[in-house]
Write an enzyme that holds these catalytic residues in place. Sequence first.
Site, PDB file in Angstrom:
ATOM      1  N   LYS A  78      36.840  26.862  56.749  1.00 14.63           N
ATOM      2  CA  LYS A  78      37.181  27.960  57.772  1.00 14.63           C
ATOM      3  C   LYS A  78      35.646  28.277  58.405  1.00 14.63           C
ATOM      4  O   LYS A  78      35.597  28.169  59.698  1.00 14.63           O
ATOM      5  CB  LYS A  78      37.517  29.405  56.965  1.00 14.63           C
ATOM      6  CG  LYS A  78      37.398  30.749  57.967  1.00 14.63           C
ATOM      7  CD  LYS A  78      37.837  31.716  57.334  1.00 14.63           C
ATOM      8  CE  LYS A  78      36.620  32.102  55.983  1.00 14.63           C
ATOM      9  NZ  LYS A  78      35.464  32.825  56.749  1.00 14.63           N
ATOM     10  N   TYR A 102      24.619  20.378  42.314  1.00 18.33           N
ATOM     11  CA  TYR A 102      26.098  20.809  42.579  1.00 18.33           C
ATOM     12  C   TYR A 102      26.696  20.328  43.917  1.00 18.33           C
ATOM     13  O   TYR A 102      25.998  20.121  45.025  1.00 18.33           O
ATOM     14  CB  TYR A 102      26.076  22.416  42.662  1.00 18.33           C
ATOM     15  CG  TYR A 102      27.217  23.117  42.136  1.00 18.33           C
ATOM     16  CD1 TYR A 102      27.316  23.534  41.004  1.00 18.33           C
ATOM     17  CD2 TYR A 102      28.127  23.551  43.131  1.00 18.33           C
ATOM     18  CE1 TYR A 102      28.370  24.207  40.606  1.00 18.33           C
ATOM     19  CE2 TYR A 102      28.879  24.382  42.820  1.00 18.33           C
ATOM     20  CZ  TYR A 102      29.338  24.631  41.467  1.00 18.33           C
ATOM     21  OH  TYR A 102      30.360  25.317  41.053  1.00 18.33           O
ATOM     22  N   CYS A 118      36.969  29.340  52.046  1.00 19.29           N
ATOM     23  CA  CYS A 118      35.828  29.245  52.840  1.00 19.29           C
ATOM     24  C   CYS A 118      35.132  28.106  53.695  1.00 19.29           C
ATOM     25  O   CYS A 118      34.772  28.025  54.775  1.00 19.29           O
ATOM     26  CB  CYS A 118      34.672  30.020  52.031  1.00 19.29           C
ATOM     27  SG  CYS A 118      34.969  31.694  51.592  1.00 19.29           S
TER      28      CYS A 118
END
Length: 313
Positions: free
Chosen positions: A271, A256, A268
């Site tokens: 940040k 992944y 996400c």
Amino acid sequence: MRLSVFGLGYVGCVSAACFAKEGHEVVGVDVNPTKVEIINDGRSPIVEPGMDELIAEVVAAGRLRATTAAKEAIESSDVSLVCVGTPSAPNGSLNLTYVKRVCEEIGAAIEGKSRPHTVVIRSTMLPGTIEGVVVPTLEIYSGKKVGRDIGICINPEFLREGSSLADFYSPPFTLIGADDEETARMVGRLYARIEAPLFVTSIKSAEMVKYACNCFHALKVSFANEIGNICKALGIDSHEVMEIFCRDTKLNLSPYYLKPGFAFGGSCLPKDLRAITYKAKELDVEVPVLSSIMQKPLVLRRWNSPYSPHGPM
Ligand SMILES: NC(=O)c1ccc[n+]([C@@H]2O[C@H](COP(=O)([O-])OP(=O)(O)OC[C@H]3O[C@@H](n4cnc5c(N)ncnc54)[C@H](O)[C@@H]3O)[C@@H](O)[C@H]2O)c1
């Protein structure tokens, strides 16, 4: 098979001794007469657990010998494994002096051979080196044609010093880069008894896979050290953090997020990366790897990216 192994350093010694143990007839070649003498005495020129015993066994059985004479080694073998060093030049570029020299020697020795010969490159070389350096050198010095009289392939080595014998018998995979099936099949037979997946691909892809692997290993070490340094500054047990991190085999240690394509985005990742790198700055902890991920041009591209192919973040 009758093998010659050029370069009796870590990779060459392990390859020569292990293939001899597998029953092949092996002659090792090195320009350093001391290494050759040590092997012919049945000892190991490298310090590696189990190597002294293995070399003693295969030399006594008559399946491994060493020489400084390239021509004689080529005449008494059908396949040559090239394991010479490819060190860094002072500017970071790859120094191919030893590769060129050994290809000149192998090419000159092949010139006088009536049988076909296969050259297997085990040294680590940048993509394009076989096409741009190895093949032309072999052809010029032998007067023969690669693909017709000479087989060529790359078979990168993935051993680690300190556990190289165990790694030889249990590699993550066997990788053969060849542009003709006959050569790939023949070299694949060398690994018939090694229990690992066998991948056959193009020469350039195989050259690149080796660099992708080593870059990723270096990245993993640096990443773990940066997380470790932040943990230390915050009084957190970094080993516990990374042990739990490694238990995630769905997102963390998995295929992944490892498909080349778009940059990352979402709410996400940017940040959280910015928050942790800012915190590191506050703590006076250097995190060059983490900081480089959010460099401006990439950030802009990522923020402009409407979606991520890597799924929700
Ligand atoms: N050491 C490792 O753990 C490791 C692992 C995977 C891949 N590799 C790659 O494998 C290659 C070899 O690495 P190494 O650590 O075994 O190198 P090394 O420096 O230990 O050994 C290279 C040997 O080649 C010999 N040599 C040089 N020119 C020669 C010539 N013309 N003919 C015969 N011998 C010659 C040298 O004398 C030396 O003994 C490098 O490309 C390296 O990047 C190394």
